[in-house]
Design a protein around this motif. Structure first.
Motif, short mmCIF file in Angstrom:
data_model
loop_
_atom_site.label_atom_id
_atom_site.label_comp_id
_atom_site.label_asym_id
_atom_site.label_seq_id
_atom_site.Cartn_x
_atom_site.Cartn_y
_atom_site.Cartn_z
N THR A 13 11.06 15.84 -16.23
CA THR A 13 11.11 14.72 -15.03
C THR A 13 10.07 15.05 -14.06
O THR A 13 9.94 13.63 -13.50
CB THR A 13 12.66 14.74 -15.50
OG1 THR A 13 12.72 15.88 -14.57
CG2 THR A 13 13.16 14.59 -16.27
N LEU A 14 9.81 15.56 -13.51
CA LEU A 14 9.40 16.64 -12.33
C LEU A 14 7.59 15.08 -13.11
O LEU A 14 7.64 14.51 -11.77
CB LEU A 14 8.76 17.85 -11.78
CG LEU A 14 8.41 17.88 -10.74
CD1 LEU A 14 8.26 19.22 -9.92
CD2 LEU A 14 6.63 18.15 -10.95
N GLY A 15 7.02 15.19 -13.50
CA GLY A 15 5.86 15.11 -13.82
C GLY A 15 5.78 13.85 -13.97
O GLY A 15 5.17 12.26 -13.47
N MET A 16 6.39 13.47 -14.75
CA MET A 16 7.47 11.95 -14.78
C MET A 16 7.41 11.09 -13.40
O MET A 16 7.17 9.98 -12.69
CB MET A 16 8.41 11.62 -16.07
CG MET A 16 8.68 9.93 -16.24
SD MET A 16 10.17 9.76 -16.91
CE MET A 16 11.24 10.23 -15.35
N SER A 17 7.96 11.49 -12.95
CA SER A 17 8.57 11.43 -11.75
C SER A 17 7.51 10.88 -10.59
O SER A 17 7.31 10.09 -9.27
CB SER A 17 9.79 11.24 -10.91
OG SER A 17 10.65 11.17 -11.53
N ALA A 18 6.45 11.89 -10.48
CA ALA A 18 5.20 12.09 -9.83
C ALA A 18 4.46 10.34 -9.87
O ALA A 18 4.31 9.58 -9.08
CB ALA A 18 4.18 13.00 -9.68
N ARG A 52 4.82 12.23 -0.82
CA ARG A 52 4.12 13.11 -0.31
C ARG A 52 2.60 12.66 -0.34
O ARG A 52 1.65 13.05 0.60
CB ARG A 52 3.98 14.29 0.10
CG ARG A 52 3.09 14.99 0.68
CD ARG A 52 4.68 16.82 0.78
NE ARG A 52 3.61 17.54 1.85
CZ ARG A 52 3.77 17.57 2.99
NH1 ARG A 52 4.77 17.20 3.34
NH2 ARG A 52 3.19 18.51 4.06
N LEU A 53 2.04 12.36 -1.14
CA LEU A 53 0.58 12.32 -1.97
C LEU A 53 0.06 10.52 -1.50
O LEU A 53 -1.13 10.22 -1.82
CB LEU A 53 0.49 12.58 -3.15
CG LEU A 53 0.96 13.90 -3.62
CD1 LEU A 53 0.78 13.75 -5.36
CD2 LEU A 53 -0.36 15.08 -3.25
N ALA A 54 1.48 9.54 -1.04
CA ALA A 54 0.44 8.55 -0.44
C ALA A 54 -0.12 8.59 0.20
O ALA A 54 0.15 8.78 1.29
CB ALA A 54 2.25 7.46 -0.54
N GLY A 95 0.76 -1.01 -0.24
CA GLY A 95 -0.17 -0.13 0.16
C GLY A 95 0.46 1.32 -0.07
O GLY A 95 1.73 1.32 -0.36
N PRO A 96 0.42 2.43 1.00
CA PRO A 96 1.14 3.35 0.81
C PRO A 96 2.56 3.40 1.25
O PRO A 96 3.21 4.24 1.04
CB PRO A 96 -0.35 4.51 1.50
CG PRO A 96 -1.10 3.49 1.49
CD PRO A 96 -0.62 2.16 1.59
N ALA A 97 2.74 1.94 2.02
CA ALA A 97 4.09 2.30 2.65
C ALA A 97 4.88 2.19 1.20
O ALA A 97 6.22 2.74 1.86
CB ALA A 97 4.66 1.62 3.83
#
Length: 391
Positions: A315-320, A268-270, A126-128
């Motif tokens: 790359t910011l969007g890709m890595s998110a 952070r969004l997890a 999950g989030p972890a």
């Protein structure tokens, strides 16, 4: 033995970093290799393909072997082979010997990349798991930024062969770290058979699932939107932006900062944002960056300020989006996560090998052609991801 979370993240990130270090470190040394081995630019470029094709093919096996033999053993054998291959490259006397060394590097480098993904899912859910995958990506993201800077400095100070000596030292250090610090994460009772009939059934199940294949293609194409610039870096930076071998950081440092930002955003969004919403956010950022890149490449001159910032935003969007996409694909086959990681990695690397050997030489003639190729890659990724999620 229980491994502390920060140490686990660093080890997994270091194992993943072998991939970008294998590719990015020697890019600034292309002219020196061409001169030293008395060959052509295209022949040196094909050393990337010599690495990536075996890398993608062997990726199909690293995970399956780790499902049967355990994670640690496969990583240790892989790093041993990588060390020998790096020394072969360092002592290459002609381009054919370099191709051979690069091919052997490709056969072994994926052990850390693929098995590391399976280790994440062995330990967490999950989030972890999303947080650990994001933190691994955060540490791993530093590699593409520092690798060409280190490579350029080594090539200038001691010659291009020193780059492969560094890769051999990295493999040796990883072997010691894994041997002394990383416990086995796959219990004996969860091991899978290597019997041909069992493997054939497992591979057929994974590669026959169109949702899994589409999602893997989506990740590969999303990565390809910026990977084309990495593969074209010697031409993009030296010919179009008029930089030298010690200035590759002007491209790679912003790319790294973007990847680090995206990984931090994903972590952070997890647990706060649904997985699908996180993926949509990542794609939206990447699409905005791609549109900006197209406009600037068509209307503005080739300068650092007009070509680099939007690539960092991409790359910011890709890595998110990538950690969530990766975990979603692995969770389709919970009993065969190692094999699923192998198939996922093989598909992604085959696409990258095609981009490096075929697409990049076709489009690196102008920055507008590079931007158009990147936009096409993102469009393919978006369609594949939508189709997979819709199914």
């Amino acid at each position: 033995m229980k491994i502390p979370y920060p140490l686990l993240a660093v080890i997994l990130a270091a194992l993943n970093a072998i991939g970008p270090f294998s590719i990015d470190t020697y890019l600034p040394a292309f002219p020196a290799i061409e001169s030293g081995l008395v060959t052509t630019t295209l022949s040196v470029q094909q050393s990337l393909t010599a690495y990536m094709l075996p890398f993608s093919i062997m990726m199909l096996w690293h995970g399956a072997l780790s499902d049967a033999l355990g994670r640690r053993r496969v990583i240790l054998v892989g790093m041993s082979c990588y060390l020998v291959a790096s020394l072969l490259c360092a002592f290459a006397q002609n381009i054919e010997m370099l191709w051979l060394g690069r091919a052997l590097q490709g056969l072994s480098a994926g052990s850390g990349v693929i098995v590391g993904r399976a280790i994440v899912r062995d330990l967490l859910d999950g989030p972890a798991a999303q947080r650990l995958m994001s933190h691994v990506a955060l540490v791993f993201a530093i590699a593409p930024g520092v690798a060409p800077i280190i490579g350029g400095a080594l090539a200038q100070a001691w010659g291009w062969r020193a780059i492969f000596a560094l890769l051999a030292l990295m493999a040796a250090a990883l072997m010691v770290l894994v041997w002394t610090q990383l416990p086995e994460t796959l219990p004996q009772d969860k091991r899978q058979s290597l019997h041909p009939a069992s493997l054939l059934k497992a591979y057929s199940s994974v590669l026959g699932d169109h949702r899994f294949v589409l999602l893997s293609l989506a990740m590969a194409s999303l990565f390809g939107g910026f990977f084309l610039y990495v593969m074209s870096a010697p031409v993009f930076l030296m010919q179009h932006l008029h930089l030298d071998a010690t200035q590759f950081g002007w491209l790679f440092v912003p790319l790294v900062l973007g990847m680090m930002g995206g990984s931090m955003l994903s972590a952070r969004l997890a647990g706060r944002l649904s997985p699908i919403a996180t993926v949509k956010l990542g794609y939206t950022i990447a699409a905005a960056a791609t549109l900006l890149n197209l406009v600037l490449s068509a209307a503005m001159p080739d300068t650092l300020s007009m070509r680099i910032p939007q690539l960092a935003l991409y790359t910011l969007g890709m890595s998110a989006a990538m950690p969530t996409l990766t975990l979603h694909a692995l969770d389709m086959f919970p009993a065969r996560r190692g094999l699923a990681a192998s198939c996922q990695g093989a598909i992604q690397t085959l696409v990258m090998a095609f981009a490096a050997g075929v697409i990049a030489p076709l489009v690196w003639g102008t920055t507008l052609h590079l931007a158009l190729a990147g936009a096409a890659s993102l469009l393919l990724s978006t369609l594949a991801c939508w189709w997979s999620m819709r199914s």
